[in-house]
Design a protein around this motif. Structure first.
Motif, PDB file in Angstrom:
ATOM      1  N   SER A 188      -6.070   3.368   0.104  1.00 40.97           N
ATOM      2  CA  SER A 188      -6.085   3.594  -1.344  1.00 40.97           C
ATOM      3  C   SER A 188      -6.334   5.071  -1.654  1.00 40.97           C
ATOM      4  N   GLY A 189      -5.714   5.526  -2.737  1.00 38.76           N
ATOM      5  CA  GLY A 189      -5.932   6.895  -3.217  1.00 38.76           C
ATOM      6  C   GLY A 189      -5.347   7.959  -2.318  1.00 38.76           C
ATOM      7  N   GLY A 202       0.806  -1.206   0.000  1.00 44.11           N
ATOM      8  CA  GLY A 202       0.000   0.000   0.000  1.00 44.11           C
ATOM      9  C   GLY A 202       0.843   1.261   0.000  1.00 44.11           C
TER      10      GLY A 202
END
Length: 816
Positions: free
Chosen positions: A470-471, A405
């Motif tokens: 995420s993002g 991640g």
């Protein structure tokens, strides 16, 4: 040694020794009492036997006298002729004697004797083979009986058949006695003789109550008359050896040491008769020894039983509570936070100690919770602090590394917070930080795309936001913009609106850092780049920032080495009077030449020196070296020069500039008028009280103050009237761009305003004749620039002054 081992070693002798001592005393006391009791019992037995024997003797004597007064016996004694006695009276007298024996069966013989001892008449039991007593030969010893006061004598003799002593009682019936019965004086005297068995009186002697030893009956000379079976004694010591004083009948004599291992007790029955007890000590005191052994056994049992019982009692009531307390302390040492001891229902001192421990541990637990809260939370804002943030960042990086991640770190620093703290005070600054923290929490609660950011205060006016998931790239930019927009809104503090901003640096994992330290360093560099780009914006970390940071760190280290090794050098640039074009003073300029990097501009290393705090030492060196050169020029070339020394804002705030100048001038014997200091606008912009006091102290000393690079900061012209400024140096940017719109008008206004405030104006950066003509026309007092001279090393200054004296600058210089 543990208490469980040491306690029995202490308890056992403490109990055993007193018990043994007490048992010994009790044994001795009981033994003494037992011996005394046994002796008393022995004396009682002797006295009882002696009294009984004496009673038998007294009864026999009384009976002998009583029998002698019998009427039949009187008739028999009055008979003068033998035939009459034998024919008429012998048979009745024999029947009378038989009747006496029938009444007194212990009378073995009853005889009536002539005075010469011949038997007249008598009777004996069949078991007795004793001949009738012969007074003249055995007991009376001639006239003994005749001269006896009580007419009665007694003697103990041995019965040959029975083998036991018998009592012989002789009662004299003389002529005088016969008169008492009405006899004529011609009556022939006779003797009543009784032979009495002492079996009943000597029953104790024949059957003693002891297994060994027994009783002995003796006369005064110690000759044994009778003895208990088993006692083979021929004689005892004469009676006079048994006592140290005169004896009387009924006396008791205790001569315990007389017979060695036996004990000897004596009882005097009559003057001529003694009863003795001869017993082994072991027999008499067997009971006392048994009591002693019993006492010894009881003592040993108490010694063996009491310490274990006491130990168990101490173990239950003392050792176990102490062990519980020790285990609790070990649990605390092992890291267990809340430990409590079960004190039960006890209310003794150890229970109170356990309750105190429970209370103390509870307070420690609560204090520990407070300490942990303080250790991981900021005390002012309640946000997680730097320690907690570091742990959270490491966990987030480890999670991102396992799952591939991303993590974003936003480093936030408030803009111009120091001005709020310095002008409004630290209390207002703290309220501002609290308000900003609440504002940031509210901002981060919305619009996060499902992620939950972690907000922390790292210290001072620095905050950090951690984003993961995420993002995060898009989310971090959005969060940074929202933070900047929210913080730049006015905040109401103490009924006044405060305006601040925020500079944000963003670092991404894994692109900008592989560990927590590298991530923080990258975000911090990006934040400083945002400040350099005008503040109130955010910047992404880039490799160029890292290189620049590395270069700055390398240059800072080289600066440190240069300061230690003395690699700096002073240059001096002349300042010219605009009217006479003579040298008025010199500005001191520091130069640094690195062997690897070459010449390094002051614009590069002075900011680094201020950031690292090295500017304090470097500034002190500049003051020292400038004063040394003034003294050297004076002493070697006769040049009395005036120099201006640049003082950093950091140096002015954190060191005693006035004290340093005073000491240095005195050491080199210089006048204060030969020195003036140059300050930048940032050094005096905030109007700090201590700075103003320092400037006033310098002016009182005679040291003038110049404001350098005026026009590049944010100060207004009206603000100058509140500052103790003597010289105003106009920045070279105004001179270099005179042809630009309004620059000449602004420069003219600055010169006019400065003159109105009584200040001397110095124009920097004069490089051509047109600039010189304009400045002369506007009334600038002093000029400085390459048109006149570049900065020169110290050795070139005397020659420069010689050229000035030769007319190179047209006119003589005037002092400032």
């Amino acid at each position: 040694m543990k208490l469980t081992t040491r306690l029995p070693l202490i308890i056992t002798p403490l109990i055993a020794l007193p018990l043994l001592l007490l048992g010994s005393v009790a044994y001795w006391e009981l033994n003494q009492r037992s011996e005394t009791r046994d002796v008393k019992q022995m004396f009682a037995l002797l006295e009882q036997s002696g009294n009984q024997l004496e009673g038998d003797i007294a009864n026999a004597k009384a009976n002998a006298e009583l029998f002698s007064s019998d009427q039949l016996l009187k008739e028999y004694l009055r008979s003068r002729t033998k035939p009459k006695r034998q024919a008429l009276l012998r048979a009745p007298v024999n029947r009378k004697l038989a009747a006496i024996q029938a009444v007194y069966p212990e009378y073995l013989r009853v005889d009536l004797l002539f005075a010469d001892g011949r038997r007249d008449i008598g009777r004996s039991v069949s078991s007795s083979s004793m001949p009738p007593p012969t007074p003249s030969a055995d007991l009376m010893a001639g006239a003994a009986l005749a001269t006896a006061a009580d007419h009665t004598v007694t003697a103990l003799v041995l019965d040959p058949l029975r083998g036991e002593p018998v009592l012989q009682v002789l009662h004299k019936i003389d002529s005088e006695h016969m008169l008492d019965f009405g006899l004529s004086t011609h009556a022939q005297p006779s003797v009543m003789a009784l032979t009495v068995s002492l079996q009943r009186s000597l029953q104790l002697l024949n059957n003693p109550p002891w297994a060994a030893g027994g009783l002995v009956l003796t006369d005064n000379l110690g000759s044994v008359l009778a003895a208990s079976p088993g006692l083979a004694l021929r004689s005892l010591l004469p009676v006079e050896h048994l006592s140290h004083g005169p004896l009387r009948p009924g006396s008791l004599v205790d001569e315990r040491q007389n017979l060695g291992s036996h004990l000897h007790f004596s009882y005097q029955i009559r003057d001529e008769l003694w009863l003795h007890a001869v017993l082994p000590k072991s027999t008499l005191f067997a009971a006392s020894r048994n009591i002693g052994w019993m006492m010894l056994l009881l003592t040993l049992a108490a010694v063996l039983i009491t310490p274990p019982l006491l130990y168990q009692l101490l173990k239950s009531n003392i050792l176990k509570p102490i062990q519980r307390l020790n285990r609790a302390l070990q649990q605390m040492q092992g890291g267990q936070s809340l430990v409590q001891i079960d004190t039960g229902r006890n209310d003794d001192e150890l229970a109170e100690l356990g309750k105190s421990f429970n209370s103390m541990n509870l307070e420690l637990y609560r204090s520990g919770e407070k300490v942990r809260s303080l250790a991981f939370n900021d005390n002012l804002t309640g946000l997680p602090n730097r320690v907690m943030f570091g742990r959270s960042l490491k966990r987030a990086l480890a999670e991102a590394c396992r799952h591939g991640g991303q993590v974003a770190l936003l480093y936030i620093d408030l803009d111009h917070f120091k001005n709020i703290n310095d002008t409004l005070g630290h209390q207002v600054g703290d309220h501002l930080l609290t308000a900003v923290a609440r504002l940031l929490v509210e901002t981060l609660q919305t619009g996060n795309g499902g992620n939950d950011p972690l907000l922390s205060r790292l210290g001072g006016d620095e905050f950090a936001v951690l984003l993961s998931g995420s993002g995060v790239v898009t989310q971090s930019a959005s969060v940074a913009r929202r933070i900047i927009e929210s913080v730049k809104q006015p905040l109401l503090l103490n009924d006044a609106q405060c305006y601040i901003g925020a500079s944000v640096g963003i670092a991404l994992y894994p692109e900008d850092g592989r560990d927590a330290e590298e991530m923080v360093r990258s975000a911090d560099l990006a934040m400083y780049q945002a400040k350099r780009n005008g503040r109130n914006n955010f910047q992404w970390f880039s490799a160029a920032m890292g290189e620049q940071s590395k270069a700055r760190a390398d240059l800072t280290q080289r600066l440190h080495q240069a300061r230690i090794q003395g690699s700096f050098e002073l240059y001096f640039q002349p300042i010219i009077d605009s009217r006479t074009l003579h040298i008025v003073s010199l500005e001191t300029l520091i130069r640094w030449y690195d062997p690897e990097l070459g010449a390094i501009s002051p614009d590069q290393f002075i900011p680094l020196a201020e950031e690292s705090g090295q500017i304090i030492q470097i500034g002190a060196w500049v003051v020292e070296e400038a004063c040394r050169q003034l003294a050297r020029w004076r002493d070697e070339a006769g040049v009395l020069a005036v120099v201006g020394i640049n003082i950093s804002a950091v140096q002015l705030h954190k060191s005693d500039v006035a004290g340093l100048l005073r000491q240095t001038l005195a050491r080199f014997d210089l006048r204060p008028q030969q020195i003036y200091i140059e300050l930048t606008e940032t050094a005096v912009l905030d109007g700090d009280r201590r700075v103003i006091e320092t400037l006033n102290t310098l002016r009182n000393m005679g040291v003038k103050v110049a404001l350098d690079d005026f026009g590049t900061g944010y100060s207004s012209l009206s603000y100058l009237q509140n500052l103790p400024i003597d010289i105003l140096k106009v920045d070279r940017s105004f001179i270099a761009e005179l042809d630009k719109k309004n620059n000449s008008v602004i420069l003219s206004a600055i010169i006019t305003l400065a003159h109105s405030l009584g200040m001397t104006v110095v124009a920097e950066g004069v490089e051509d004749q047109g600039q010189l003509a304009f400045l002369n026309g506007e009334g600038a007092d002093l000029l400085q620039g390459y048109l006149f001279s570049r900065p020169q090393p110290a050795d070139a200054i005397p020659a420069l002054f010689q050229a000035d004296l030769a007319g190179a600058f047209i006119a003589e210089p005037e002092p400032v």
